[in-house]
Scaffold this motif. Structure first.
Motif, PDB file in Angstrom:
ATOM      1  N   TYR A 225      38.199  30.215  33.411  1.00 42.71           N
ATOM      2  CA  TYR A 225      38.132  30.780  32.059  1.00 42.71           C
ATOM      3  C   TYR A 225      39.381  30.411  31.266  1.00 42.71           C
ATOM      4  CZ  TYR A 225      34.082  33.618  33.378  1.00 42.71           C
ATOM      5  OH  TYR A 225      32.833  34.036  33.778  1.00 42.71           O
ATOM      6  N   ASN A 226      40.516  30.429  31.927  1.00 40.02           N
ATOM      7  CA  ASN A 226      41.762  30.023  31.274  1.00 40.02           C
ATOM      8  C   ASN A 226      41.672  28.569  30.807  1.00 40.02           C
ATOM      9  OD1 ASN A 226      44.495  30.049  30.459  1.00 40.02           O
ATOM     10  ND2 ASN A 226      45.150  29.283  32.448  1.00 40.02           N
ATOM     11  N   GLU A 227      41.149  27.705  31.667  1.00 39.00           N
ATOM     12  CA  GLU A 227      41.005  26.286  31.308  1.00 39.00           C
ATOM     13  C   GLU A 227      40.025  26.104  30.155  1.00 39.00           C
ATOM     14  OE1 GLU A 227      42.760  23.703  32.438  1.00 39.00           O
ATOM     15  OE2 GLU A 227      43.951  25.214  33.487  1.00 39.00           O
ATOM     16  N   LEU A 228      38.949  26.901  30.145  1.00 38.23           N
ATOM     17  CA  LEU A 228      37.979  26.819  29.051  1.00 38.23           C
ATOM     18  C   LEU A 228      38.639  27.163  27.725  1.00 38.23           C
ATOM     19  CD1 LEU A 228      35.083  26.558  27.934  1.00 38.23           C
ATOM     20  CD2 LEU A 228      34.746  28.983  28.515  1.00 38.23           C
ATOM     21  N   ALA A 229      39.431  28.239  27.706  1.00 39.18           N
ATOM     22  CA  ALA A 229      40.107  28.639  26.473  1.00 39.18           C
ATOM     23  C   ALA A 229      41.070  27.559  26.005  1.00 39.18           C
ATOM     24  CB  ALA A 229      40.854  29.955  26.694  1.00 39.18           C
ATOM     25  N   LYS A 230      41.804  26.955  26.937  1.00 44.50           N
ATOM     26  CA  LYS A 230      42.733  25.875  26.585  1.00 44.50           C
ATOM     27  C   LYS A 230      41.976  24.679  26.027  1.00 44.50           C
ATOM     28  CE  LYS A 230      45.802  24.807  29.682  1.00 44.50           C
ATOM     29  NZ  LYS A 230      46.420  24.595  31.027  1.00 44.50           N
ATOM     30  N   LYS A 231      40.857  24.339  26.634  1.00 42.79           N
ATOM     31  CA  LYS A 231      40.052  23.207  26.180  1.00 42.79           C
ATOM     32  C   LYS A 231      39.516  23.438  24.767  1.00 42.79           C
ATOM     33  CE  LYS A 231      35.884  20.574  27.404  1.00 42.79           C
ATOM     34  NZ  LYS A 231      34.775  20.459  28.400  1.00 42.79           N
ATOM     35  N   LEU A 232      39.096  24.669  24.493  1.00 41.97           N
ATOM     36  CA  LEU A 232      38.548  24.999  23.181  1.00 41.97           C
ATOM     37  C   LEU A 232      39.642  25.249  22.148  1.00 41.97           C
ATOM     38  CD1 LEU A 232      35.653  27.387  24.276  1.00 41.97           C
ATOM     39  CD2 LEU A 232      35.406  25.069  23.364  1.00 41.97           C
ATOM     40  N   GLY A 233      40.853  25.534  22.613  1.00 44.47           N
ATOM     41  CA  GLY A 233      41.961  25.796  21.700  1.00 44.47           C
ATOM     42  C   GLY A 233      41.882  27.157  21.039  1.00 44.47           C
ATOM     43  N   VAL A 234      41.434  28.174  21.803  1.00 45.10           N
ATOM     44  CA  VAL A 234      41.330  29.527  21.261  1.00 45.10           C
ATOM     45  C   VAL A 234      41.973  30.511  22.231  1.00 45.10           C
ATOM     46  CG1 VAL A 234      39.211  29.009  19.991  1.00 45.10           C
ATOM     47  CG2 VAL A 234      39.061  29.936  22.321  1.00 45.10           C
ATOM     48  N   ARG A 235      42.223  31.721  21.743  1.00 41.80           N
ATOM     49  CA  ARG A 235      42.761  32.781  22.584  1.00 41.80           C
ATOM     50  C   ARG A 235      41.651  33.377  23.440  1.00 41.80           C
ATOM     51  NH1 ARG A 235      45.794  37.081  18.984  1.00 41.80           N
ATOM     52  NH2 ARG A 235      46.011  37.948  21.080  1.00 41.80           N
ATOM     53  N   PHE A 236      42.067  34.060  24.517  1.00 38.36           N
ATOM     54  CA  PHE A 236      41.071  34.794  25.293  1.00 38.36           C
ATOM     55  C   PHE A 236      41.729  36.004  25.940  1.00 38.36           C
ATOM     56  CE2 PHE A 236      43.126  32.832  28.811  1.00 38.36           C
ATOM     57  CZ  PHE A 236      42.673  33.405  29.985  1.00 38.36           C
ATOM     58  N   SER A 237      40.919  36.965  26.316  1.00 37.78           N
ATOM     59  CA  SER A 237      41.393  38.138  27.035  1.00 37.78           C
ATOM     60  C   SER A 237      40.328  38.541  28.044  1.00 37.78           C
ATOM     61  CB  SER A 237      41.679  39.303  26.070  1.00 37.78           C
ATOM     62  OG  SER A 237      40.523  39.633  25.321  1.00 37.78           O
ATOM     63  N   PHE A 238      40.768  39.262  29.049  1.00 38.19           N
ATOM     64  CA  PHE A 238      39.842  39.765  30.052  1.00 38.19           C
ATOM     65  C   PHE A 238      39.503  41.224  29.772  1.00 38.19           C
ATOM     66  CE2 PHE A 238      42.137  36.485  32.643  1.00 38.19           C
ATOM     67  CZ  PHE A 238      41.049  35.657  32.865  1.00 38.19           C
ATOM     68  N   SER A 239      38.296  41.592  30.132  1.00 35.83           N
ATOM     69  CA  SER A 239      37.878  42.975  30.137  1.00 35.83           C
ATOM     70  C   SER A 239      37.350  43.265  31.538  1.00 35.83           C
ATOM     71  CB  SER A 239      36.789  43.214  29.086  1.00 35.83           C
ATOM     72  OG  SER A 239      36.350  44.551  29.092  1.00 35.83           O
ATOM     73  N   ILE A 240      37.396  44.518  31.949  1.00 32.84           N
ATOM     74  CA  ILE A 240      36.936  44.870  33.294  1.00 32.84           C
ATOM     75  C   ILE A 240      35.569  45.545  33.222  1.00 32.84           C
ATOM     76  CG2 ILE A 240      37.407  46.276  35.335  1.00 32.84           C
ATOM     77  CD1 ILE A 240      39.287  44.022  35.205  1.00 32.84           C
ATOM     78  N   PHE A 241      34.653  45.101  34.053  1.00 37.80           N
ATOM     79  CA  PHE A 241      33.312  45.679  34.142  1.00 37.80           C
ATOM     80  C   PHE A 241      33.440  47.171  34.445  1.00 37.80           C
ATOM     81  CE2 PHE A 241      29.244  46.472  36.364  1.00 37.80           C
ATOM     82  CZ  PHE A 241      28.354  45.889  35.469  1.00 37.80           C
ATOM     83  N   THR A 242      33.068  47.998  33.472  1.00 41.57           N
ATOM     84  CA  THR A 242      33.250  49.444  33.580  1.00 41.57           C
ATOM     85  C   THR A 242      31.929  50.147  33.317  1.00 41.57           C
ATOM     86  OG1 THR A 242      35.545  49.247  32.842  1.00 41.57           O
ATOM     87  CG2 THR A 242      34.532  51.424  32.706  1.00 41.57           C
ATOM     88  N   VAL A 243      31.421  50.823  34.336  1.00 36.47           N
ATOM     89  CA  VAL A 243      30.098  51.453  34.246  1.00 36.47           C
ATOM     90  C   VAL A 243      30.107  52.756  35.040  1.00 36.47           C
ATOM     91  CG1 VAL A 243      28.839  49.268  33.996  1.00 36.47           C
ATOM     92  CG2 VAL A 243      29.333  50.157  36.283  1.00 36.47           C
ATOM     93  N   ASP A 244      28.992  53.467  34.956  1.00 36.78           N
ATOM     94  CA  ASP A 244      28.761  54.614  35.832  1.00 36.78           C
ATOM     95  C   ASP A 244      28.464  54.050  37.223  1.00 36.78           C
ATOM     96  OD1 ASP A 244      27.830  56.738  37.292  1.00 36.78           O
ATOM     97  OD2 ASP A 244      26.380  57.424  35.799  1.00 36.78           O
ATOM     98  N   GLU A 245      29.408  54.191  38.138  1.00 39.11           N
ATOM     99  CA  GLU A 245      29.299  53.544  39.441  1.00 39.11           C
ATOM    100  C   GLU A 245      28.256  54.174  40.354  1.00 39.11           C
ATOM    101  OE1 GLU A 245      33.191  53.230  41.132  1.00 39.11           O
ATOM    102  OE2 GLU A 245      34.025  52.337  39.308  1.00 39.11           O
ATOM    103  N   THR A 246      27.690  55.303  39.940  1.00 44.63           N
ATOM    104  CA  THR A 246      26.637  55.922  40.753  1.00 44.63           C
ATOM    105  C   THR A 246      25.297  55.232  40.536  1.00 44.63           C
ATOM    106  OG1 THR A 246      26.080  57.568  39.039  1.00 44.63           O
ATOM    107  CG2 THR A 246      27.811  58.149  40.628  1.00 44.63           C
ATOM    108  N   ASN A 247      25.204  54.379  39.521  1.00 42.64           N
ATOM    109  CA  ASN A 247      23.953  53.668  39.237  1.00 42.64           C
ATOM    110  C   ASN A 247      23.837  52.469  40.178  1.00 42.64           C
ATOM    111  OD1 ASN A 247      21.827  52.122  38.160  1.00 42.64           O
ATOM    112  ND2 ASN A 247      22.284  52.781  36.073  1.00 42.64           N
ATOM    113  N   PRO A 248      22.841  52.443  41.063  1.00 46.41           N
ATOM    114  CA  PRO A 248      22.718  51.357  42.048  1.00 46.41           C
ATOM    115  C   PRO A 248      22.499  49.982  41.426  1.00 46.41           C
ATOM    116  CG  PRO A 248      20.748  52.740  42.036  1.00 46.41           C
ATOM    117  CD  PRO A 248      21.770  53.449  41.200  1.00 46.41           C
ATOM    118  N   LEU A 249      22.092  49.928  40.156  1.00 46.54           N
ATOM    119  CA  LEU A 249      21.888  48.642  39.485  1.00 46.54           C
ATOM    120  C   LEU A 249      23.177  47.822  39.408  1.00 46.54           C
ATOM    121  CD1 LEU A 249      19.619  49.701  36.467  1.00 46.54           C
ATOM    122  CD2 LEU A 249      18.924  48.387  38.482  1.00 46.54           C
ATOM    123  N   PHE A 250      24.318  48.518  39.494  1.00 50.96           N
ATOM    124  CA  PHE A 250      25.590  47.835  39.294  1.00 50.96           C
ATOM    125  C   PHE A 250      26.345  47.580  40.599  1.00 50.96           C
ATOM    126  CE2 PHE A 250      25.301  50.631  35.327  1.00 50.96           C
ATOM    127  CZ  PHE A 250      24.595  49.665  34.617  1.00 50.96           C
TER     128      PHE A 250
END
Length: 403
Positions: A225-250
């Protein structure tokens, strides 16, 4: 020190923190004693002047700021053209629900301006589905004069829908799923070529930040992902997958403590200016925190005008009021708002942590989603703890700036 100012030690380093603005000053033994005792005889004149000047410059002598909200998420629509796993704003009838009128959204914007908001994050659903988004953003920028206006989009809309809005916004956040045209994880298959084309078409017209959501299936590709941002010449940031962890779908996406520690390690090794959103991780400065901003300096308003503590906590039991029926100030700064008086000193499992005044206990959203308790430590504490442990090692290597 008293009020929102605090003297504390971390790994043998003395620090003076200002919770009002996040400022931190590093002190040697003599400087620490001077600040703690307030006795000018305990410190030579030159050092006293250096410390006093630093404290003045960093606002330690300023009056306590008036209560206000700094930033708000504004969800202008529920409808979306994608089906992303773990979407924080997902509701069952999202593509059937009635949307607020343009005038109703303008009324909400007026209310946000009235309580001091300077940063607006326009979200959804997919905001660019609205045909009146240009007028909404024009009103926010030209009439309400918000200092910073950004929109979160999935990047898949027809490019013509973006152009009229760009003149009124300061940044465009584009959610990125894969790290190439062919990869995908939590978003619809086959959309990446369109998303990347959107980035390429708009990057010279507006500042773009790509947001990458990290989860168990893609965390090992942080470098890509870092390389993709460098290739495109744009900024990027990470977000963390945050959900109700009791849901088995996740189950196959939720990160374990070992996963989180590995993410922190990779972030340090990447050595890029890429923060992890909704965490006290990343950025260039050490900040002093007593808590996260949810329900205090940050709020989130859904597509019906309901006010919530943050965008990750659109839960009916946490609704603070409705921005179309009540004054936002009365809704947020109410004694019934449980987020008003939170402090890391009172969080479960945070009291003895040496890094607590740097992380502020982390995110109240993740605390609630895992434990059902807004006074519990961040569910991703393992990552945050290791980040500050590694950061303080680096700080010790550069102690020349201690007063």
């Amino acid at each position: 020190m008293g009020g929102n100012k605090k003297l504390f030690d971390i790994d043998g380093i003395h620090m003076l923190g200002n919770f009002d603005n996040g400022a931190v000053i590093g002190l040697d033994d003599e400087g620490y004693t001077y600040v703690e005792k307030g006795d000018s005889e305990l410190c030579d004149e030159k050092k006293r002047e250096e410390i006093d000047d630093a404290m003045k410059e960093m606002g330690f002598f300023d009056k306590a700021p008036e209560k206000k909200i700094d930033a708000a998420y504004l969800h202008v629509i529920d409808a979306c053209n994608l089906h992303c796993v773990g979407c924080y704003s997902f509701i069952e009838d999202r593509n059937l629900s009635k949307k607020l009128s343009c005038d109703e959204i303008k009324k909400i914007l007026d209310g946000l301006k009235h309580v001091g908001v300077q940063k607006i994050v326009v979200s959804g659903g997919e905001p660019f589905i609205r045909n009146d988004l240009e007028e909404i953003c024009r009103y926010a920028k030209e009439v309400c004069k918000f200092e910073f206006l950004t929109i979160i989009t999935n990047g898949t809309m027809d490019i013509e829908r973006y152009y009229p809005v760009l003149r009124y916004i300061d940044q465009l956040n584009i959610s990125i799923d894969g790290y190439s045209e062919k990869t995908y994880f939590i978003r619809d298959k086959g959309i990446m070529p369109k998303v990347l084309d959107t980035v390429k078409c708009l990057k010279n017209l507006i500042e773009i930040n790509m947001i990458v959501t990290l989860h168990r299936k893609n965390m090992k590709y942080m470098k890509e992902y870092n390389e993709l941002a460098k290739k495109l010449g744009v900024r990027f940031s990470f977000s963390i997958f945050t959900v109700d962890e009791t849901n088995p779908l996740f189950n196959e996406y939720v990160l374990s403590d070992m996963d989180l520690i590995e993410i922190e390690k990779q972030l340090m090794e990447l050595n890029v200016d890429a923060s992890i959103e909704d965490t006290p991780i990343g950025g260039e400065a050490i900040l002093c925190r007593s808590r996260c901003e949810a329900g205090n300096k940050l709020i989130s308003i859904d597509a019906r005008g309901d006010v919530y503590p943050c965008h990750m906590l659109h839960r009916k039991e946490l609704v603070l009021g409705n921005s179309l029926k009540q004054e936002i100030r009365d809704t947020v700064f109410s004694e019934t708002n449980p987020f008003q008086n939170l402090n890391v000193d009172n969080f479960d499992d945070c009291g003895e942590c040496k890094y607590k005044y740097l992380c502020g206990g982390g995110c109240r959203g993740r605390s609630y989603l895992r434990y059902g308790n807004i006074s519990q430590k961040d569910a991703y504490c393992a990552m945050i703890f290791n980040y500050y442990k590694d950061l303080m090692i680096e700080v010790k290597k550069n102690l020349g700036g201690v007063l």
